[in-house]
Design an enzyme around this catalytic site. Structure first.
Site, short mmCIF file in Angstrom:
data_model
loop_
_atom_site.label_atom_id
_atom_site.label_comp_id
_atom_site.label_asym_id
_atom_site.label_seq_id
_atom_site.Cartn_x
_atom_site.Cartn_y
_atom_site.Cartn_z
CE LYS A 1 -2.40 -0.23 3.58
NZ LYS A 1 -3.19 0.06 4.75
NE ARG B 1 -6.66 1.49 10.50
CZ ARG B 1 -5.39 1.25 10.69
NH1 ARG B 1 -5.02 0.39 11.59
NH2 ARG B 1 -4.48 1.87 10.00
NE ARG C 1 12.51 -5.21 8.99
CZ ARG C 1 12.25 -4.03 9.55
NH1 ARG C 1 12.67 -2.94 8.99
NH2 ARG C 1 11.57 -3.96 10.66
NE ARG D 1 12.26 -4.79 14.27
CZ ARG D 1 11.69 -3.69 13.79
NH1 ARG D 1 12.44 -2.72 13.33
NH2 ARG D 1 10.39 -3.56 13.77
NE ARG E 1 2.31 -6.31 11.21
CZ ARG E 1 3.21 -5.72 10.43
NH1 ARG E 1 4.42 -6.22 10.34
NH2 ARG E 1 2.91 -4.62 9.77
P1 ADP Z 1 -0.55 0.30 10.58
O1 ADP Z 1 -0.81 -0.03 9.14
O2 ADP Z 1 0.72 -0.29 11.10
O3 ADP Z 1 -1.74 0.09 11.48
P2 ADP Z 1 -1.11 3.15 10.44
O4 ADP Z 1 -0.14 4.25 10.20
O5 ADP Z 1 -2.20 2.97 9.43
O6 ADP Z 1 -0.20 1.87 10.59
O7 ADP Z 1 -1.83 3.34 11.86
C1 ADP Z 1 -1.09 3.45 13.04
C2 ADP Z 1 -2.03 3.32 14.22
O8 ADP Z 1 -2.95 4.42 14.24
C3 ADP Z 1 -2.91 2.08 14.23
O9 ADP Z 1 -2.27 0.97 14.78
C4 ADP Z 1 -4.08 2.54 15.10
O10 ADP Z 1 -3.73 2.49 16.46
C5 ADP Z 1 -4.22 4.00 14.72
N1 ADP Z 1 -5.22 4.21 13.63
C6 ADP Z 1 -4.96 4.51 12.33
N2 ADP Z 1 -6.09 4.64 11.63
C7 ADP Z 1 -7.10 4.42 12.50
C8 ADP Z 1 -8.53 4.38 12.39
N3 ADP Z 1 -9.14 4.60 11.22
N4 ADP Z 1 -9.26 4.12 13.51
C9 ADP Z 1 -8.67 3.90 14.68
N5 ADP Z 1 -7.34 3.90 14.87
C10 ADP Z 1 -6.55 4.15 13.80
#
Ligand code: ADP
Length: 228
Positions: free
Chosen positions: A13, A88, A127, A160, A171
């Site tokens: 993505k 989400r 990795r 890691r 995940r």
């Molecule tokens: P990842 O893909 O590792 O989850 P992101 O940068 O998309 O990374 O998000 C980092 C964190 O921000 C998530 O783990 C979550 O805690 C929070 N987050 C991001 N988007 C949302 C959302 N739409 N609703 C609730 N929490 C969110």
């Protein structure tokens, strides 16, 4: 056009998002970035978000919705935008559609980047690093010259904790649990368009496939139909 970019961890993505932003001339908004910026503020909300992010938990819907709403009101979003990391939850999805209706946008187009689990687990656990000098290797794209050993100092490479096969499985499971209800929400008529692209191929091929799908959508935008 309103694009929602969806895909499991490791699907690529992060590579496609800036390509689409540049091709379509619309901003790419990441709710993760919005939240990280907010978490740096010395406010009650900032501190709460900071602690939720540190625990890897979802931030409450109202907070994410509010931050996104403020971002969508900015001038650069007037012709459309791409969102990554949102919605989400079904509550967020429903709130987004209400915002879109208010802003006179058609139903959002959800691009789901499909990659088989086994491939993702391979990518996520590819990795390895050198515990001595910190050099990073990727078994798939940047392997060491001699299997398992650091090119620079010959040390035995290690992984890691969050790069192991076990963590990759966890995940992916977490991703499915969160995403499945949201994907189902968008299958109702007038709510959104879901497009699946094959993200197992090289990034150029993925981009071409997304572009074709978007061009078809631009010709026939779907009108939003709100349930309430
Ligand atoms: P990842 O893909 O590792 O989850 P992101 O940068 O998309 O990374 O998000 C980092 C964190 O921000 C998530 O783990 C979550 O805690 C929070 N987050 C991001 N988007 C949302 C959302 N739409 N609703 C609730 N929490 C969110």
């Amino acid at each position: 056009m309103v694009l929602l970019l969806f895909g499991p961890p490791g699907c690529g993505k992060g590579t496609q998002s800036p390509l689409l932003r540049d091709k379509l001339g619309i901003p790419a908004i990441s709710t993760g970035d919005l939240l990280r910026r907010e978490s740096e503020k010395q406010s009650d909300t900032g501190r709460l978000i900071d602690s939720l992010l540190a625990e890897g938990r979802l931030v409450p819907d109202e907070m994410v919705n509010g931050l996104l709403e403020a971002r969508l009101a900015e001038a650069d979003c007037s012709k459309g935008f791409l969102i990554d990391g949102y919605p989400r939850t079904v509550q967020q999805a429903s709130h987004l559609n209400q915002m879109l209706e208010g802003l006179n946008f058609p139903a959002p187009v959800l691009i789901h980047m499909d990659v088989p689990d086994l491939v993702l687990i391979g990518r996520l656990s590819a990795r390895w690093g050198c515990p001595k000098c910190g050099a990073i290797y990727n078994i798939l794209s940047k392997p060491p010259a001699e299997s398992g050993l650091c090119d620079l100092d010959g040390s035995m490479l290690t992984q890691r904790k969050d790069d192991t096969v076990h963590t990759a499985h966890r995940r992916l499971e977490a991703y499915k649990q969160i995403t499945d209800p949201v994907l189902s929400f968008y299958t109702f008529p007038g709510v959104g368009q879901v497009i699946h692209v094959n993200a197992q191929q090289q990034p150029d091929g993925v981009f071409e496939e997304i572009k074709l799908a978007i061009e078809a959508e631009l010709l026939a935008p779907v009108r939003l139909r709100l349930s309430s």
